[in-house]
Scaffold this motif. Structure first.
Motif, PDB file in Angstrom:
ATOM      1  N   GLU A  14       0.834  -1.411   0.044  1.00 19.36           N
ATOM      2  CA  GLU A  14       0.040   0.087   0.172  1.00 19.36           C
ATOM      3  C   GLU A  14       0.780   1.133   0.131  1.00 19.36           C
ATOM      4  N   ARG A  41      -8.187  -5.679  -8.094  1.00 14.47           N
ATOM      5  CA  ARG A  41      -8.401  -6.492  -7.076  1.00 14.47           C
ATOM      6  C   ARG A  41      -7.998  -5.833  -5.758  1.00 14.47           C
ATOM      7  N   LYS A  42      -8.659  -6.257  -4.725  1.00 14.93           N
ATOM      8  CA  LYS A  42      -8.276  -5.336  -3.356  1.00 14.93           C
ATOM      9  C   LYS A  42      -6.960  -5.995  -2.943  1.00 14.93           C
ATOM     10  N   GLU A  44      -4.123  -7.637  -1.265  1.00 15.41           N
ATOM     11  CA  GLU A  44      -3.940  -8.796  -0.308  1.00 15.41           C
ATOM     12  C   GLU A  44      -3.460  -8.609   0.893  1.00 15.41           C
TER      13      GLU A  44
END
Length: 180
Positions: A14, A41-42, A44
């Motif tokens: 992030e 996608r979100k 992991e």
């Protein structure tokens, strides 16, 4: 080559993505997906170190095409720290660093770097009041990235005249010299 059980935690990834604001569309997005980081996608909770190393190389190549990969990794480390300081973990760390000052911050490097993965081991040796040697078990494909992270995180303490160099490399391990 990295061990499959070695993982880099999602908040570290992030931090990198926050450092890339405004650059994540177009060719870089597709290249990151090819490297194993699908931005559709979100995030992991964790990623294999092998994916992280490919992502770092991909981003460094894309952002800094006109310098050597070693220099690109140093520049990426600087950018990474600014993005990481925007995460919840990073904001907390930045506050602590300012309170500690450079010597105590460096002495906590092992704890700070270990919070980003499950495999990084760091030994900090105080050579003099303003002279430290940092040994990292995993300097990455290019040790300049970790060196830059140490350098720019230490700068957050307000220290003046800081120098950080990659002193040596042996296999996956790297040794850095930090002085001010």
């Amino acid at each position: 080559m990295s061990n499959p059980s070695e993982i880099v935690f999602g908040h570290t990834v992030e931090g990198l993505l926050l450092a890339l604001k405004g650059r994540l569309e177009g060719p870089l997005r597709a290249k990151l997906k090819d490297a194993g980081l699908d931005l559709d996608r979100k995030l992991e909770p964790a990623y294999p170190n092998a994916v992280w190393q490919r992502v770092l190389q991909t981003v460094a190549t894309e952002l800094f095409p006109n310098v050597t990969m070693n220099e690109a990794q140093w520049l990426l480390g600087e950018r990474f720290i600014s993005g990481y300081f925007e995460t919840n973990m990073g904001r907390a760390l930045q506050t602590v660093l300012k309170l500690l000052g450079p010597a105590r911050a460096l002495e906590r490097t092992s704890r700070n770097l270990a919070s980003g993965s499950n495999f990084l081991h760091v030994d900090v040796e105080r050579l003099a009041d303003t002279d430290y040697r940092i040994k990292v078990s995993e300097g990455g494909t290019y040790p300049e990235f970790i060196g830059s992270i140490c350098h720019h995180a230490t700068l957050a303490t307000g220290v003046k005249g800081l120098t950080t160099v990659v002193e040596s490399r042996q296999g996956r391990a790297a040794t850095y010299r930090v002085r001010w």
